[in-house]
Write an enzyme that holds these catalytic residues in place. Sequence first.
Site, PDB file in Angstrom:
ATOM      1  N   ARG A 108       0.850  -1.195   0.000  1.00 20.44           N
ATOM      2  CA  ARG A 108       0.000   0.000   0.000  1.00 20.44           C
ATOM      3  C   ARG A 108       0.874   1.228   0.000  1.00 20.44           C
ATOM      4  O   ARG A 108       1.793   1.351   0.802  1.00 20.44           O
ATOM      5  CB  ARG A 108      -0.857   0.029   1.278  1.00 20.44           C
ATOM      6  CG  ARG A 108      -1.917  -0.987   1.323  1.00 20.44           C
ATOM      7  CD  ARG A 108      -2.942  -0.670   2.379  1.00 20.44           C
ATOM      8  NE  ARG A 108      -2.401  -0.275   3.666  1.00 20.44           N
ATOM      9  CZ  ARG A 108      -3.160   0.088   4.680  1.00 20.44           C
ATOM     10  NH1 ARG A 108      -4.467   0.135   4.551  1.00 20.44           N
ATOM     11  NH2 ARG A 108      -2.625   0.415   5.846  1.00 20.44           N
ATOM     12  N   THR A 112      -1.429   7.439  -0.216  1.00 19.97           N
ATOM     13  CA  THR A 112      -2.752   7.304  -0.841  1.00 19.97           C
ATOM     14  C   THR A 112      -3.507   6.075  -0.344  1.00 19.97           C
ATOM     15  O   THR A 112      -4.716   5.966  -0.548  1.00 19.97           O
ATOM     16  CB  THR A 112      -2.618   7.163  -2.372  1.00 19.97           C
ATOM     17  OG1 THR A 112      -1.922   5.928  -2.638  1.00 19.97           O
ATOM     18  CG2 THR A 112      -1.829   8.314  -2.980  1.00 19.97           C
ATOM     19  N   ASP A 204       1.191  -3.775  12.037  1.00 19.92           N
ATOM     20  CA  ASP A 204       1.550  -4.149  10.661  1.00 19.92           C
ATOM     21  C   ASP A 204       1.866  -5.650  10.618  1.00 19.92           C
ATOM     22  O   ASP A 204       2.861  -6.115  11.179  1.00 19.92           O
ATOM     23  CB  ASP A 204       2.772  -3.324  10.228  1.00 19.92           C
ATOM     24  CG  ASP A 204       3.081  -3.531   8.749  1.00 19.92           C
ATOM     25  OD1 ASP A 204       3.109  -2.535   8.011  1.00 19.92           O
ATOM     26  OD2 ASP A 204       3.292  -4.692   8.335  1.00 19.92           O
ATOM     27  N   ASP A 207       5.339  -6.719   9.141  1.00 20.79           N
ATOM     28  CA  ASP A 207       6.462  -6.441  10.049  1.00 20.79           C
ATOM     29  C   ASP A 207       6.467  -7.415  11.222  1.00 20.79           C
ATOM     30  O   ASP A 207       7.518  -7.888  11.653  1.00 20.79           O
ATOM     31  CB  ASP A 207       6.367  -5.002  10.576  1.00 20.79           C
ATOM     32  CG  ASP A 207       6.786  -3.988   9.520  1.00 20.79           C
ATOM     33  OD1 ASP A 207       7.531  -4.371   8.590  1.00 20.79           O
ATOM     34  OD2 ASP A 207       6.370  -2.824   9.611  1.00 20.79           O
TER      35      ASP A 207
HETATM   36  C1  PRP Z   1      -0.980  -5.070   4.253  1.00 20.03           C
HETATM   37  C2  PRP Z   1      -1.793  -6.339   4.336  1.00 20.03           C
HETATM   38  C3  PRP Z   1      -2.637  -6.257   3.111  1.00 20.03           C
HETATM   39  C4  PRP Z   1      -2.897  -4.799   2.985  1.00 20.03           C
HETATM   40  C5  PRP Z   1      -4.278  -4.535   3.475  1.00 20.03           C
HETATM   41  O1  PRP Z   1       0.068  -5.184   3.368  1.00 20.03           O
HETATM   42  O2  PRP Z   1      -1.011  -7.496   4.406  1.00 20.03           O
HETATM   43  O3  PRP Z   1      -2.032  -6.768   1.939  1.00 20.03           O
HETATM   44  O4  PRP Z   1      -1.949  -4.130   3.817  1.00 20.03           O
HETATM   45  O5  PRP Z   1      -4.593  -3.209   3.280  1.00 20.03           O
HETATM   46  P1  PRP Z   1      -5.775  -2.731   2.314  1.00 20.03           P
HETATM   47  O6  PRP Z   1      -6.939  -3.594   2.620  1.00 20.03           O
HETATM   48  O7  PRP Z   1      -5.968  -1.306   2.740  1.00 20.03           O
HETATM   49  O8  PRP Z   1      -5.298  -2.837   0.905  1.00 20.03           O
HETATM   50  P2  PRP Z   1       1.138  -4.005   3.173  1.00 20.03           P
HETATM   51  O9  PRP Z   1       0.695  -3.066   2.108  1.00 20.03           O
HETATM   52  O10 PRP Z   1       1.443  -3.384   4.504  1.00 20.03           O
HETATM   53  O11 PRP Z   1       2.384  -4.768   2.591  1.00 20.03           O
HETATM   54  P3  PRP Z   1       3.311  -5.873   3.301  1.00 20.03           P
HETATM   55  O12 PRP Z   1       2.443  -7.094   3.550  1.00 20.03           O
HETATM   56  O13 PRP Z   1       4.365  -6.107   2.284  1.00 20.03           O
HETATM   57  O14 PRP Z   1       3.829  -5.305   4.587  1.00 20.03           O
HETATM   58  N1  URA Z   2      -2.059  -3.733   6.959  1.00 17.18           N
HETATM   59  C1  URA Z   2      -1.618  -4.188   8.145  1.00 17.18           C
HETATM   60  O1  URA Z   2      -0.630  -4.945   8.197  1.00 17.18           O
HETATM   61  N2  URA Z   2      -2.252  -3.780   9.252  1.00 17.18           N
HETATM   62  C2  URA Z   2      -3.314  -2.972   9.230  1.00 17.18           C
HETATM   63  O2  URA Z   2      -3.873  -2.666  10.295  1.00 17.18           O
HETATM   64  C3  URA Z   2      -3.775  -2.505   7.982  1.00 17.18           C
HETATM   65  C4  URA Z   2      -3.124  -2.919   6.855  1.00 17.18           C
END
Ligand code: PRP
Ligand code: URA
Length: 213
Positions: A108, A112, A204, A207
């Site tokens: 994400r 935005t 997160d 993480d």
């Molecule tokens: C997180 C999560 C989803 C997304 C959800 O990933 O694992 O894929 O956010 O958010 P949304 O419903 O608003 O799209 P992130 O973008 O943090 O990437 P990562 O898993 O690589 O940390």
């Molecule tokens: N992605 C995450 O990992 N945590 C949240 O709370 C939202 C998006």
Amino acid sequence: MKQYDNVVIFDHPLINHKIAILRDEKTSTKEFRELVGEITTLMTYECLKEGVPTIEKEVKTPLERCTQRVVKDNAVAIVPILRAGLGMVSGVHVLFPLAKVGHIGMYRDEETLKPQSYYCKLPEDIEEKLVLVVDPMLATGGSAVDAINLLKERGCRNIKFMAIIGAPEGVSRVAEAHPDVKIYVSTLDRCLNENGYILPGLGDAGDRLFGTK
Ligand code: PRP
Ligand code: URA
């Protein structure tokens, strides 16, 4: 949140118990990873009680021959949304050890909150399978909607989506964008904060799974 025919919220005592530990900021990366796997196995069992391609198989018991319904070979594919979805793959493999895995990379944009796609590698015959898309967090729903769009463009027609924690905004968005896709969420949280994080959530997920912060 509005009721949707294509949404199942589990709210199961065993899963809820594990989610409480998952949420705890003191839970270690190792325990977090193990719990994500265990919760996923419990969710998969429930979520695949319908929609799995099965066939009749003949079996000879010590007493007689009979037919028994079994899961068709190569019937299921797992598609984690990277990164955090990766943590759920082992939990599905406990029940479907031979399931092929496709990967969709999305992150994400922090400003935005729109998903940015950076990777896609899917099994060749994925359109013939029941595709289980997995991601622990369903926040705005943008990543899930785009991942499912991508799978539909590749010809997939039998898709289910599984998330451990969902925000009402995200669940509604996916349910309305993809009414033909059944969405399974273990627990529905309150809302999103101004940065698009789920409240109370668990922080997160990527993480916490991979120890990157
Ligand atoms: C997180 C999560 C989803 C997304 C959800 O990933 O694992 O894929 O956010 O958010 P949304 O419903 O608003 O799209 P992130 O973008 O943090 O990437 P990562 O898993 O690589 O940390
Ligand atoms: N992605 C995450 O990992 N945590 C949240 O709370 C939202 C998006």
